[in-house]
Design a protein around this motif. Structure first.
Motif, PDB file in Angstrom:
ATOM      1  N   GLU A 174     -25.012  -4.031  96.328  1.00  0.00           N
ATOM      2  CA  GLU A 174     -25.703  -5.287  96.634  1.00  0.00           C
ATOM      3  C   GLU A 174     -26.236  -5.952  95.359  1.00  0.00           C
ATOM      4  O   GLU A 174     -26.080  -7.150  95.154  1.00  0.00           O
ATOM      5  N   LYS A 175     -26.855  -5.166  94.495  1.00  0.00           N
ATOM      6  CA  LYS A 175     -27.399  -5.699  93.244  1.00  0.00           C
ATOM      7  C   LYS A 175     -26.265  -6.177  92.337  1.00  0.00           C
ATOM      8  O   LYS A 175     -26.385  -7.218  91.686  1.00  0.00           O
ATOM      9  N   THR A 176     -25.160  -5.427  92.307  1.00  0.00           N
ATOM     10  CA  THR A 176     -24.004  -5.838  91.513  1.00  0.00           C
ATOM     11  C   THR A 176     -23.499  -7.203  91.969  1.00  0.00           C
ATOM     12  O   THR A 176     -23.262  -8.091  91.144  1.00  0.00           O
ATOM     13  N   ALA A 177     -23.345  -7.385  93.275  1.00  0.00           N
ATOM     14  CA  ALA A 177     -22.874  -8.665  93.810  1.00  0.00           C
ATOM     15  C   ALA A 177     -23.857  -9.778  93.454  1.00  0.00           C
ATOM     16  O   ALA A 177     -23.441 -10.883  93.058  1.00  0.00           O
ATOM     17  N   HIS A 178     -25.142  -9.494  93.563  1.00  0.00           N
ATOM     18  CA  HIS A 178     -26.159 -10.489  93.220  1.00  0.00           C
ATOM     19  C   HIS A 178     -26.066 -10.881  91.740  1.00  0.00           C
ATOM     20  O   HIS A 178     -26.118 -12.061  91.394  1.00  0.00           O
ATOM     21  N   LEU A 179     -25.926  -9.893  90.859  1.00  0.00           N
ATOM     22  CA  LEU A 179     -25.847 -10.169  89.427  1.00  0.00           C
ATOM     23  C   LEU A 179     -24.584 -10.949  89.071  1.00  0.00           C
ATOM     24  O   LEU A 179     -24.632 -11.882  88.269  1.00  0.00           O
ATOM     25  N   LEU A 180     -23.471 -10.570  89.659  1.00  0.00           N
ATOM     26  CA  LEU A 180     -22.225 -11.292  89.396  1.00  0.00           C
ATOM     27  C   LEU A 180     -22.330 -12.744  89.849  1.00  0.00           C
ATOM     28  O   LEU A 180     -21.907 -13.659  89.142  1.00  0.00           O
ATOM     29  N   ASP A 181     -22.929 -12.946  91.011  1.00  0.00           N
ATOM     30  CA  ASP A 181     -23.143 -14.301  91.507  1.00  0.00           C
ATOM     31  C   ASP A 181     -24.073 -15.072  90.565  1.00  0.00           C
ATOM     32  O   ASP A 181     -23.834 -16.239  90.262  1.00  0.00           O
ATOM     33  N   ALA A 182     -25.126 -14.420  90.098  1.00  0.00           N
ATOM     34  CA  ALA A 182     -26.081 -15.059  89.186  1.00  0.00           C
ATOM     35  C   ALA A 182     -25.442 -15.402  87.844  1.00  0.00           C
ATOM     36  O   ALA A 182     -25.760 -16.441  87.254  1.00  0.00           O
ATOM     37  N   ILE A 183     -24.548 -14.534  87.359  1.00  0.00           N
ATOM     38  CA  ILE A 183     -23.848 -14.822  86.104  1.00  0.00           C
ATOM     39  C   ILE A 183     -23.104 -16.144  86.226  1.00  0.00           C
ATOM     40  O   ILE A 183     -23.199 -17.013  85.357  1.00  0.00           O
ATOM     41  N   CYS A 184     -22.376 -16.309  87.319  1.00  0.00           N
ATOM     42  CA  CYS A 184     -21.619 -17.544  87.535  1.00  0.00           C
ATOM     43  C   CYS A 184     -22.575 -18.728  87.681  1.00  0.00           C
ATOM     44  O   CYS A 184     -22.436 -19.744  86.986  1.00  0.00           O
ATOM     45  N   GLU A 185     -23.533 -18.607  88.553  1.00  0.00           N
ATOM     46  CA  GLU A 185     -24.441 -19.718  88.829  1.00  0.00           C
ATOM     47  C   GLU A 185     -25.211 -20.155  87.584  1.00  0.00           C
ATOM     48  O   GLU A 185     -25.322 -21.351  87.293  1.00  0.00           O
ATOM     49  N   MET A 186     -25.734 -19.194  86.832  1.00  0.00           N
ATOM     50  CA  MET A 186     -26.572 -19.540  85.686  1.00  0.00           C
ATOM     51  C   MET A 186     -25.773 -20.091  84.514  1.00  0.00           C
ATOM     52  O   MET A 186     -26.291 -20.877  83.722  1.00  0.00           O
ATOM     53  N   THR A 187     -24.510 -19.698  84.412  1.00  0.00           N
ATOM     54  CA  THR A 187     -23.682 -20.298  83.360  1.00  0.00           C
ATOM     55  C   THR A 187     -23.222 -21.691  83.785  1.00  0.00           C
ATOM     56  O   THR A 187     -23.191 -22.603  82.962  1.00  0.00           O
ATOM     57  N   GLU A 188     -22.906 -21.861  85.063  1.00  0.00           N
ATOM     58  CA  GLU A 188     -22.486 -23.185  85.550  1.00  0.00           C
ATOM     59  C   GLU A 188     -23.595 -24.224  85.416  1.00  0.00           C
ATOM     60  O   GLU A 188     -23.331 -25.373  85.071  1.00  0.00           O
TER      61      GLU A 188
END
Length: 157
Positions: free
Chosen positions: A100-114
C-alpha cells in the motif's frame, strides 16, 4: 545601551565560527542493495538515471553533500531537508514499505513531478542537473503507473 562597533567586528565572526560546531550531522548510511528500490521494483535504466539525478540527493543514502553543506547555518537547512526527504521517501530503504505504501509513493512521485512540487525549487537553484523535462516526467509517470499496476497484481520484481 549602545553597542559598540567593536562588538560587531569581534562578536559576529566569533559567533559564526562557534556555530560551525553545533547542529545536525551529515550522514550517508550504508546502502544494502537488497533493501533499495532497485531490488523491489522494475526500474528501467532511463528512469533509474532520472531518479538518481533528480531525487537521490535528498531521498536516498547516496547524498552528494555540496560544499555549502559544511557551512552553518546553511548546513542546518540542507541537512534538515535531506533528513526530511529521507523520512518521506527513501530509495535506499524501499524494503521498509508495504504494498500500500509503495503504491502511494509511486503515485506521489508521478503527481509531485507533474505539478512541479518536486524537485524543490531551492534544490534546483543549486543543482541544474536536477531539472525534469517533459519527457522525464512522462517516463517517470508511465513507469510509476505501470509499477502500481504490477505490484497491486502481486507480481514479483
Amino acid at each position: 545601551m549602545i553597542i559598540s562597533p567593536r562588538w560587531f567586528v569581534i562578536g559576529i565572526p566569533s559567533f559564526l565560527v562557534l556555530i560551525q560546531f553545533v547542529g545536525p550531522q551529515k550522514t550517508n548510511p550504508p546502502i544494502i542493495l537488497a533493501e533499495s528500490i532497485e531490488a523491489h521494483v522494475h526500474l528501467t535504466p532511463r528512469v533509474g538515471q532520472i531518479l538518481k539525478r533528480s531525487c537521490s540527493n535528498c531521498h536516498s543514502h547516496e547524498t552528494q553533500w555540496p560544499w555549502y553543506s559544511n557551512v552553518a547555518p546553511i548546513s542546518w537547512f540542507v541537512i534538515d531537508n535531506v533528513q526530511f526527504g529521507r523520512r518521506k521517501m527513501n530509495l535506499s530503504n524501499w524494503a521498509q514499505y508495504d504494498q500500500e505504501k509503495t503504491a502511494h509513493l509511486l503515485d506521489a512521485i508521478c503527481e509531485m513531478t507533474e505539478t512541479g512540487e518536486m524537485p524543490l525549487l531551492p534544490y534546483l537553484w543549486m543543482h541544474q542537473e536536477g531539472h525534469l523535462g517533459e519527457e522525464d516526467i512522462r517516463l517517470i509517470c508511465h513507469w510509476a503507473q505501470g509499477e502500481i499496476a504490477r505490484t497491486t497484481r502481486g507480481s514479483d520484481p
